[in-house]
Design an enzyme around this catalytic site. Structure first.
Site, PDB file in Angstrom:
ATOM      1  CB  SER A  66      -5.674  22.073  15.629  1.00 24.57           C
ATOM      2  OG  SER A  66      -6.789  21.226  15.462  1.00 24.57           O
ATOM      3  CE  LYS A 100      -9.262  23.928  13.678  1.00 20.32           C
ATOM      4  NZ  LYS A 100      -8.779  22.612  14.100  1.00 20.32           N
ATOM      5  CB  SER A 120      -9.156  23.926  18.161  1.00 20.75           C
ATOM      6  OG  SER A 120      -8.319  23.273  17.249  1.00 20.75           O
TER       7      SER A 120
END
Length: 369
Positions: A81, A84, A136
């Site tokens: 993640s 991101k 997230s």
């Protein structure tokens, strides 16, 4: 000076082109030669960085771009993640944060971590960015990608942004960071992406928000919290992004500010609880900043081709403007261009005279018939 441990051998890759010539690829890693090492590189004259179980990490000064220490900085790994951060950096300038959207069922049903999107609710783009960077949310990542024109377009945009930043180890295959074959990043690239993000006020606001109210169906709200534990534990912590998948292991990129200076730490492939290690790496960065010789540099983004392109002037020229244009052109000529111009003009006049004489003779010849 810096100490380099377990260096990797520089190599030159030759690529055979259609003409049969060989092209030598650049051998210096982005950010400096020392950053090509698989092992730890740290400056001489100061204490060594604290030990970390991370396979790869970078400690850098955000303001100067100086890399203070690194371990396998350009090692390519699954980013989870932390990718991101690139999603947010790419899409924040493209999407109106006040635009309201209703997410698709596909977005709402994304696997993994989620902020809890529902097809029965509408969300501002700003809400989706909070869900992306605080919780997230893989659902928020897909909703943002669809709002940007679709998954394929968003992947092209994200990879173009990575290239602009010179994050050449990064290949984005998903907007969420969910594992996918061919997807990769590096500790160096995560630090580059974080540094660029911190220059964007909206990006900085999203990553530093600890808690926020998030929309729910029927006009209701619920509270979401930032997954970055150091926002509550570490003095001056700004945030950025952490990630984890079973294949990628733990990854993190974060920045903190103290005394007007900001240090960024990025780690990849950590086996376990990394928060205390990151805090110690940040402490070390602040302690040696300005005292140690850097081992590399976070490079600046490439120039924007559109901004660099100069608008083309109109091709129509009025008679009054012609002398001025000629004067300006003449003033910029060198001796060689003046000589070439004289040859061209002189040759043109000579050809014209020959052609005129030939025409007169043909005319006279025809009159004799």
């Amino acid at each position: 000076m810096w100490t380099k441990i377990v260096p990797i051998t520089a190599f030159i890759a030759s690529v055979s082109l259609t003409s049969g010539t060989a092209y030598a690829a650049p051998t210096t890693p982005v950010g400096g030669e020392a950053l090509g090492s698989h092992g730890l590189v740290s400056p001489d004259g100061v204490k060594k960085p604290p030990k970390s179980k991370a396979t790869s990490y970078v400690i850098a000064d955000v303001g100067t771009g100086q890399v203070l220490a690194a371990k396998n900085a350009h090692g390519r790994y699954l980013p989870a993640s932390t990718l991101k951060a690139l999603t947010a950096l790419t899409l924040i300038p493209k999407l109106d944060r006040n635009r309201q959207i209703r997410p698709s069922r596909n977005a709402c049903n994304q696997e993994g971590s989620a902020v809890g999107l529902s097809v029965k609710a509408k969300y501002k783009v700003e809400d989706l960015f909070k869900g992306l960077m605080m919780s997230s949310g893989n659902d928020a990542a897909m909703a943002l990608a669809e709002t940007n024109g679709g998954l394929d377009k968003t992947m092209r945009d994200m990879n173009a942004e990575a290239k602009r930043l010179q994050a050449n180890d990064t290949v984005a295959k998903t907007p969420s960071g969910l594992d996918k074959p061919g997807q990769s990043s590096s500790a160096y690239d995560l630090a580059l992406i974080a540094r660029a993000g911190l220059a964007n006020p909206d990006f900085k606001r999203y990553i530093s928000t600890k808690t926020a109210n998030f929309p729910a169906p029927k006009g209701k709200h619920y509270q979401i919290s930032n997954h970055n534990k150091l926002l509550w534990r570490y003095q001056g912590m700004i945030g950025v992004k952490n990630g984890w998948t079973s294949k990628a292991k733990a990854s993190f990129v974060g920045a903190a500010t103290r005394g007007g200076h900001t240090i960024v730490v990025s780690i990849m492939r950590h086996e376990g609880f990394f928060w205390d290690e990151v805090a110690k790496l940040l402490d070390w960065g602040f302690s040696v900043r300005g005292k140690a010789t850097p081992v590399g540099k976070l490079v600046d983004p490439l120039p924007d081709p559109q901004a660099a392109a100069q608008p083309q002037a109109s091709t129509s020229v009025t008679p009054a403007a012609q002398p001025a244009l000629l004067d300006r052109a003449g003033s910029k000529q060198t001796d060689s261009t003046r000589t070439m111009g004289a040859l061209v003009i002189g040759g043109g006049l000579l050809f014209g005279l020959i052609w005129l004489a030939y025409g007169i003779r043909r005319k006279r010849g025809r009159s004799r018939l």
